[in-house]
Write an enzyme that holds these catalytic residues in place. Structure first.
Site, PDB file in Angstrom:
ATOM      1  N   ARG A   1     -13.116 -23.997 -27.922  1.00 51.57           N
ATOM      2  CA  ARG A   1     -13.461 -25.418 -27.847  1.00 51.57           C
ATOM      3  C   ARG A   1     -14.623 -25.695 -28.791  1.00 51.57           C
ATOM      4  O   ARG A   1     -15.656 -25.041 -28.709  1.00 51.57           O
ATOM      5  CB  ARG A   1     -13.846 -25.763 -26.392  1.00 51.57           C
TER       6      ARG A   1
ATOM      7  N   THR B   1     -16.890 -31.681 -31.092  1.00 47.77           N
ATOM      8  CA  THR B   1     -15.759 -32.615 -30.884  1.00 47.77           C
ATOM      9  C   THR B   1     -15.106 -32.418 -29.512  1.00 47.77           C
ATOM     10  O   THR B   1     -14.349 -33.275 -29.058  1.00 47.77           O
ATOM     11  CB  THR B   1     -14.673 -32.383 -31.952  1.00 47.77           C
TER      12      THR B   1
ATOM     13  N   ASP C   1     -14.946  -9.094 -20.212  1.00 47.60           N
ATOM     14  CA  ASP C   1     -16.052  -8.125 -20.186  1.00 47.60           C
ATOM     15  C   ASP C   1     -15.723  -6.945 -19.283  1.00 47.60           C
ATOM     16  O   ASP C   1     -16.037  -5.796 -19.611  1.00 47.60           O
ATOM     17  CB  ASP C   1     -17.338  -8.802 -19.682  1.00 47.60           C
TER      18      ASP C   1
ATOM     19  N   ASP D   1     -16.410 -11.877 -15.400  1.00 50.36           N
ATOM     20  CA  ASP D   1     -15.754 -12.165 -16.677  1.00 50.36           C
ATOM     21  C   ASP D   1     -14.676 -11.105 -16.910  1.00 50.36           C
ATOM     22  O   ASP D   1     -14.990  -9.929 -17.110  1.00 50.36           O
ATOM     23  CB  ASP D   1     -16.790 -12.147 -17.810  1.00 50.36           C
TER      24      ASP D   1
HETATM   25  N1  URA Z   1     -13.098 -16.447 -17.280  1.00 49.00           N
HETATM   26  C1  URA Z   1     -13.413 -15.296 -16.666  1.00 49.00           C
HETATM   27  O1  URA Z   1     -13.264 -14.231 -17.231  1.00 49.00           O
HETATM   28  N2  URA Z   1     -13.907 -15.329 -15.415  1.00 49.00           N
HETATM   29  C2  URA Z   1     -14.088 -16.491 -14.740  1.00 49.00           C
HETATM   30  O2  URA Z   1     -14.509 -16.458 -13.594  1.00 49.00           O
HETATM   31  C3  URA Z   1     -13.753 -17.686 -15.402  1.00 49.00           C
HETATM   32  C4  URA Z   1     -13.276 -17.630 -16.666  1.00 49.00           C
END
Ligand code: URA
Length: 209
Positions: free
Chosen positions: A104, A108, A203, A200
């Site tokens: 994103r 914009t 990660d 995440d």
């Molecule tokens: N992306 C992720 O990896 N974890 C989340 O909780 C939200 C988006």
């Protein structure tokens, strides 16, 4: 919830719980992701159409079922979607793979495509779009926009976890695309993370921060 299938197979739920634990290692998370994606793939393909083919067993000629139509496409939303591919391709080795990268633009707020690759004849194939987390829904909505612009008409979306806010946004943008998920969590926090979630996903699978 209409248009959403929660895959509540006990093995899926058990593996998901271990993936949620913050002490699960990168190696463990990756292994579980491969295993769970095979199970999720089994469920998302459960109603695929079959056609009959004439084959010869060592005993006799018979009409036997095979998948109908062109090869499936698994469309990974970069980068975390890639974590689901390995297990799915183990189950459907002949599937074609598409990669879609979108981000994103902060000014914009438009979704910008930075990578797109897909097999030919997208319009004639079932496209299963994969991303572990349906959070705000912005990247999956944008990725599906891009796939539809290239001709895809039959799509499904597969994730591990979905937030109610993301489901609402997604279904407003793409009411024709059914969602398959292992769980619907409580909500998004102020940073757009799913709660309770698993952190995440990118990660955790790649050991980055
Ligand atoms: N992306 C992720 O990896 N974890 C989340 O909780 C939200 C988006």
């Amino acid at each position: 919830m209409d248009g959403v299938t929660v895959i509540n197979h006990p093995l899926v739920q058990h593996k998901l719980t271990i993936m949620r634990k913050k002490e699960t290692s990168t190696a463990g998370f990756r292994r579980l992701l491969r295993e769970i994606s095979t199970l999720l793939c089994y469920e998302v393909t459960r109603d695929l159409e079959l056609t009959l083919e004439t084959i010869e067993t060592p005993m006799q000629v018979i009409q036997a079922p095979v998948l109908e139509g062109k090869k499936l496409v698994f469309a990974s939303i970069l980068r975390a979607g890639n974590g689901l591919l390995e297990g799915m391709l183990e189950l459907v080795p002949s599937a074609r793979v598409s990669h879609v990268g979108v981000y994103r633009d902060h000014e914009t707020l438009e979704a910008v495509e930075y990578y797109f690759k897909a097999p030919e004849s997208l319009s004639e194939r079932l496209v299963i779009v994969v991303d572990p987390m349906l959070a705000t829904g912005n990247s999956s909505i944008a990725a599906i926009d891009k796939l539809k612009e290239r001709g895809a008409t039959k799509l499904r979306f597969l994730c591990l976890l979905a937030a109610p806010e993301g489901i609402r946004n997604f279904q407003t943008a793409h009411p024709d695309v059914p969602i398959y998920t292992a769980a619907i969590d409580s909500h998004l926090n102020e940073h757009g993370y799913i709660v309770p979630g698993l952190g995440d996903a990118g990660d955790r699978m790649y050991g980055t921060k």
